[in-house]
Scaffold this motif. Structure first.
Motif, mmCIF file in Angstrom:
data_model
loop_
_atom_site.group_PDB
_atom_site.id
_atom_site.type_symbol
_atom_site.label_atom_id
_atom_site.label_comp_id
_atom_site.label_asym_id
_atom_site.label_seq_id
_atom_site.Cartn_x
_atom_site.Cartn_y
_atom_site.Cartn_z
ATOM 1 N N ARG A 1 104.877 41.026 72.543
ATOM 2 C CA ARG A 1 104.753 41.571 71.182
ATOM 3 C C ARG A 1 103.635 42.599 71.115
ATOM 4 O O ARG A 1 102.648 42.508 71.859
ATOM 5 C CB ARG A 1 104.465 40.462 70.149
ATOM 6 N N VAL A 2 103.763 43.539 70.196
ATOM 7 C CA VAL A 2 102.712 44.513 69.911
ATOM 8 C C VAL A 2 101.741 43.880 68.916
ATOM 9 O O VAL A 2 102.149 43.446 67.830
ATOM 10 C CB VAL A 2 103.291 45.818 69.345
ATOM 11 N N ILE A 3 100.460 43.827 69.262
ATOM 12 C CA ILE A 3 99.466 43.189 68.387
ATOM 13 C C ILE A 3 98.433 44.188 67.863
ATOM 14 O O ILE A 3 97.658 43.862 66.956
ATOM 15 C CB ILE A 3 98.753 42.039 69.110
ATOM 16 N N SER A 4 98.392 45.412 68.412
ATOM 17 C CA SER A 4 97.393 46.377 67.953
ATOM 18 C C SER A 4 97.947 47.787 68.042
ATOM 19 O O SER A 4 98.535 48.164 69.064
ATOM 20 C CB SER A 4 96.113 46.262 68.795
ATOM 21 N N VAL A 5 97.767 48.542 66.941
ATOM 22 C CA VAL A 5 98.133 49.952 66.906
ATOM 23 C C VAL A 5 96.907 50.738 66.459
ATOM 24 O O VAL A 5 96.449 50.590 65.321
ATOM 25 C CB VAL A 5 99.323 50.209 65.956
ATOM 26 N N ARG A 6 96.362 51.543 67.330
ATOM 27 C CA ARG A 6 95.176 52.346 67.018
ATOM 28 C C ARG A 6 95.507 53.808 67.278
ATOM 29 O O ARG A 6 95.614 54.231 68.429
ATOM 30 C CB ARG A 6 93.982 51.908 67.864
ATOM 31 N N LEU B 1 106.376 45.345 62.389
ATOM 32 C CA LEU B 1 105.594 44.753 63.486
ATOM 33 C C LEU B 1 104.950 43.461 62.992
ATOM 34 O O LEU B 1 103.757 43.408 62.681
ATOM 35 C CB LEU B 1 104.531 45.749 63.964
ATOM 36 N N ASP B 2 105.745 42.404 62.933
ATOM 37 C CA ASP B 2 105.263 41.179 62.287
ATOM 38 C C ASP B 2 104.260 40.400 63.124
ATOM 39 O O ASP B 2 103.716 39.396 62.663
ATOM 40 C CB ASP B 2 106.437 40.279 61.914
ATOM 41 N N ALA B 3 103.974 40.822 64.353
ATOM 42 C CA ALA B 3 102.906 40.197 65.154
ATOM 43 C C ALA B 3 101.648 41.056 65.180
ATOM 44 O O ALA B 3 100.672 40.711 65.865
ATOM 45 C CB ALA B 3 103.391 39.948 66.583
ATOM 46 N N TRP C 1 105.169 59.293 73.080
ATOM 47 C CA TRP C 1 105.746 57.998 73.417
ATOM 48 C C TRP C 1 107.132 58.243 74.030
ATOM 49 O O TRP C 1 108.038 58.734 73.375
ATOM 50 C CB TRP C 1 105.889 57.113 72.177
ATOM 51 N N GLY C 2 107.284 57.886 75.291
ATOM 52 C CA GLY C 2 108.569 58.098 75.965
ATOM 53 C C GLY C 2 109.215 56.802 76.384
ATOM 54 O O GLY C 2 109.107 55.774 75.705
ATOM 55 N N ASN C 3 109.858 56.842 77.533
ATOM 56 C CA ASN C 3 110.584 55.674 78.034
ATOM 57 C C ASN C 3 109.733 54.782 78.929
ATOM 58 O O ASN C 3 110.233 53.803 79.472
ATOM 59 C CB ASN C 3 111.817 56.134 78.815
ATOM 60 N N ALA C 4 108.448 55.135 79.081
ATOM 61 C CA ALA C 4 107.570 54.306 79.909
ATOM 62 C C ALA C 4 107.310 52.974 79.222
ATOM 63 O O ALA C 4 107.707 52.743 78.074
ATOM 64 C CB ALA C 4 106.266 55.051 80.176
ATOM 65 N N SER C 5 106.623 52.090 79.923
ATOM 66 C CA SER C 5 106.330 50.762 79.395
ATOM 67 C C SER C 5 105.484 50.874 78.132
ATOM 68 O O SER C 5 104.421 51.512 78.124
ATOM 69 C CB SER C 5 105.589 49.927 80.448
ATOM 70 N N ILE C 6 105.939 50.252 77.067
ATOM 71 C CA ILE C 6 105.252 50.331 75.772
ATOM 72 C C ILE C 6 103.879 49.682 75.827
ATOM 73 O O ILE C 6 102.938 50.125 75.160
ATOM 74 C CB ILE C 6 106.135 49.693 74.673
ATOM 75 N N CYS C 7 103.736 48.602 76.610
ATOM 76 C CA CYS C 7 102.485 47.848 76.628
ATOM 77 C C CYS C 7 101.420 48.463 77.535
ATOM 78 O O CYS C 7 100.235 48.153 77.396
ATOM 79 C CB CYS C 7 102.745 46.407 77.065
ATOM 80 N N THR C 8 101.813 49.318 78.458
ATOM 81 C CA THR C 8 100.840 49.854 79.423
ATOM 82 C C THR C 8 100.661 51.361 79.335
ATOM 83 O O THR C 8 99.608 51.877 79.744
ATOM 84 C CB THR C 8 101.279 49.492 80.859
ATOM 85 N N SER C 9 101.636 52.085 78.805
ATOM 86 C CA SER C 9 101.576 53.549 78.866
ATOM 87 C C SER C 9 101.533 54.237 77.508
ATOM 88 O O SER C 9 101.200 55.413 77.434
ATOM 89 C CB SER C 9 102.794 54.080 79.668
ATOM 90 N N TRP C 10 101.879 53.554 76.453
ATOM 91 C CA TRP C 10 101.912 54.214 75.142
ATOM 92 C C TRP C 10 100.503 54.326 74.566
ATOM 93 O O TRP C 10 99.744 53.344 74.563
ATOM 94 C CB TRP C 10 102.809 53.429 74.190
ATOM 95 N N LEU C 11 100.165 55.509 74.049
ATOM 96 C CA LEU C 11 98.847 55.772 73.466
ATOM 97 C C LEU C 11 98.609 54.874 72.246
ATOM 98 O O LEU C 11 99.404 54.836 71.316
ATOM 99 C CB LEU C 11 98.737 57.238 73.059
ATOM 100 N N GLY C 12 97.488 54.159 72.255
ATOM 101 C CA GLY C 12 97.060 53.365 71.106
ATOM 102 C C GLY C 12 97.779 52.051 70.912
ATOM 103 O O GLY C 12 97.535 51.371 69.915
ATOM 104 N N ILE C 13 98.640 51.652 71.839
ATOM 105 C CA ILE C 13 99.419 50.432 71.678
ATOM 106 C C ILE C 13 98.860 49.356 72.606
ATOM 107 O O ILE C 13 98.609 49.590 73.788
ATOM 108 C CB ILE C 13 100.907 50.668 71.993
ATOM 109 N N CYS D 1 99.568 45.127 73.618
ATOM 110 C CA CYS D 1 100.444 43.959 73.480
ATOM 111 C C CYS D 1 99.648 42.684 73.721
ATOM 112 O O CYS D 1 98.492 42.719 74.167
ATOM 113 C CB CYS D 1 101.610 44.046 74.454
ATOM 114 N N ASN D 2 100.289 41.561 73.447
ATOM 115 C CA ASN D 2 99.657 40.278 73.729
ATOM 116 C C ASN D 2 99.637 40.026 75.238
ATOM 117 O O ASN D 2 100.140 40.824 76.031
ATOM 118 C CB ASN D 2 100.358 39.153 72.986
ATOM 119 N N SER D 3 99.047 38.902 75.612
ATOM 120 C CA SER D 3 98.805 38.644 77.038
ATOM 121 C C SER D 3 100.082 38.550 77.857
ATOM 122 O O SER D 3 100.094 38.923 79.046
ATOM 123 C CB SER D 3 97.989 37.366 77.202
ATOM 124 N N ASP D 4 101.170 38.058 77.272
ATOM 125 C CA ASP D 4 102.408 37.934 78.041
ATOM 126 C C ASP D 4 103.342 39.125 77.854
ATOM 127 O O ASP D 4 104.478 39.111 78.335
ATOM 128 C CB ASP D 4 103.137 36.632 77.694
#
Length: 458
Positions: free
Chosen positions: A74-79, A97-99, A54-66, A68-71
């Motif tokens: 928020r992070v909604i799934s961690v696998r 991660l309250d969402a 996990w680096g400085n890339a976009s958390i919603c599009t580039s992080w393994l197993g993460i 986000c919601n449609s907008d």
């Protein structure tokens, strides 16, 4: 003037929504940033394999197993399955991660206890922690909106917490291949579609609400019983009254043994005993056409003499015309020795005041007949039922009664022993042991039949 006023109002209506959106954007970014911070702290604190980067890339599009919601706020799934996660889950990381709706950390090397903040996530719907190394007790509470809970293939100990019944929306529960013990909580899950608690150390009865699931959901628990597994033995009843009853039977046997030894030791002749063959009744073809036990007996299509097995050597009319002797009386009825015209001798017991339906009477007769298969129990050969009379027919044994065996037979006129000799001490002890075995056999047989009928009715 009016045109300037209209333009001013329009500009205000356009600027206000833009201002609101711009004011909310920092809050959304702050929430996503807090999620990113929590995930980074988790990755820093928990050792893992190199493929989790996990680096400085976009958390919603580039992080393994993460996910986000449609907008993307928020992070909604961690696998993170099989990424070499090792050690306990630290607090103040994933629990921030309250969402979060889905958390899957299966097939890793996690251990320790689950942090309370993780178990308090308000939006969590699915929790997958199977195939790890957790060895503690199962937590006492989980998020109330949980739909799927999978803690299988760990080493969780202790009992299944009763508070699991408050997971009203639970549809899948997997607790197999752990070291859980104790009973399964009697909870009602309206939405439960799959459950598996196999291969633990659970015991007791399977709750009624879970009896519709297959046996594969419960196998591997030797002390677990009830549908869909083997029926439960009524251990509570055996403890409270069954053992007491066996003790009573044993006490009776001991008393009988003591009385028998006293009689054998003293070898006293009983002066008050009377011959059990006191009186013979006249042949019933003459003055009295029927024996005493035959009064009121009328053979119809519905009421006939019923025989067990192939033992059919006479009919009801022959039995009623037999020469009869009273050989004993008791609270349940009178016993006769009946000699028929072809010199065949049987014992007839006439029941007194037996108010019972025909169906119940026939069931009891079948039970008595099966008990008679024991070598020390006189078998029931036939029976007759009508509203006014109930007769039982047994084999006749010429050896006499227990009184005869112990003291011999006395003449009713001269009070002199003329038949038999009293037993010695070893013979009395052997006889008492046989009585004990016989009493225990009758008790266990009838008790097992009652348990079988109870489970059949249920």
């Amino acid at each position: 003037m009016c045109e300037k006023l209209v333009m001013k109002l329009c500009s205000c209506q356009l600027i206000l929504p833009i201002f609101v959106l711009l004011s909310l954007k920092p809050l959304a970014c702050a929430d996503l940033n807090s999620d990113k911070k929590a995930l980074l702290e988790f990755a820093t604190a928990v050792p893992h394999s190199p493929k989790l980067k996990w680096g400085n890339a976009s958390i919603c599009t580039s992080w393994l197993g993460i996910k986000c919601n449609s907008d993307g706020t928020r992070v909604i799934s961690v696998r993170l399955p099989a990424v070499g996660l090792t050690g306990p889950i630290p607090p103040n990381t994933l629990g921030e991660l309250d969402a979060l709706r889905v958390l899957s950390l299966r097939s890793n090397y996690l251990n320790g206890s689950l942090p309370s903040d993780l178990l308090s996530l308000p939006s969590l719907r699915s929790l997958f922690l199977q195939h790890n190394n957790f060895t503690t007790n199962i937590p006492a509470f989980f998020p109330h909106h949980l739909h799927i809970l999978d803690l299988s293939f760990n080493s969780f100990t202790g009992s299944i917490p009763p508070n699991i019944q408050y997971l009203a929306r639970l549809s899948r529960l997997y607790l197999q291949n752990n070291s859980l013990c104790g009973p399964i909580p009697d909870a009602i899950f309206l939405n439960l579609q799959h459950v598996n608690v196999s291969y633990n150390n659970l015991k007791g009865s399977i709750p009624f609400s879970l009896k519709t699931f297959p046996s594969s959901s419960f196998v591997g628990n030797p002390l677990l019983c009830g549908l869909p597994l083997k029926p439960c033995c009524s251990k509570r009843k055996l403890t409270l009254w069954g053992i007491v009853a066996i003790a009573v039977v044993g006490g009776v046997a001991v008393i009988l043994l003591a009385v028998t030894i006293v009689f054998c030791g003293l070898r006293k002749e009983s002066t008050s005993s009377e011959s059990i063959l006191q009186r013979r009744r006249p042949n019933l073809i003459g003055d009295k056409p029927r024996a005493e036990y035959g009064y009121g007996v009328v053979e119809t299509d519905d009421n006939k003499l019923v025989f067990f097995g192939s033992y059919i050597n006479f009919d009801l009319e022959e039995l009623l015309r037999a020469s009869a002797e009273v050989i004993g009386k008791g609270s349940f009825g009178t016993t006769y020795k009946a000699v028929m015209e072809e010199s065949m001798t049987v014992i007839v017991k006439r029941l007194n005041q037996a108010v019972v339906s025909k169906q119940d009477f026939e069931q009891q007769m079948k039970l008595i007949e099966r008990v008679g298969h024991h070598q020390n129990v006189v078998p029931l050969r036939a029976f007759f039922y009508s509203q006014d009379e109930k007769l039982l027919v047994y084999d006749y044994y010429a050896a006499g009664s227990l009184m005869t065996l112990l003291h011999g037979t006395q003449s009713s006129h001269y009070r002199v022993k003329i038949i038999g000799t009293s037993l010695n001490l070893s013979g009395c002890i052997k006889l008492a042991k046989q009585f004990s075995v016989q009493f225990i056999y009758i008790y266990i047989y009838i008790h097992n039949v009652s348990i079988y009928r109870k489970h059949t009715l249920i």
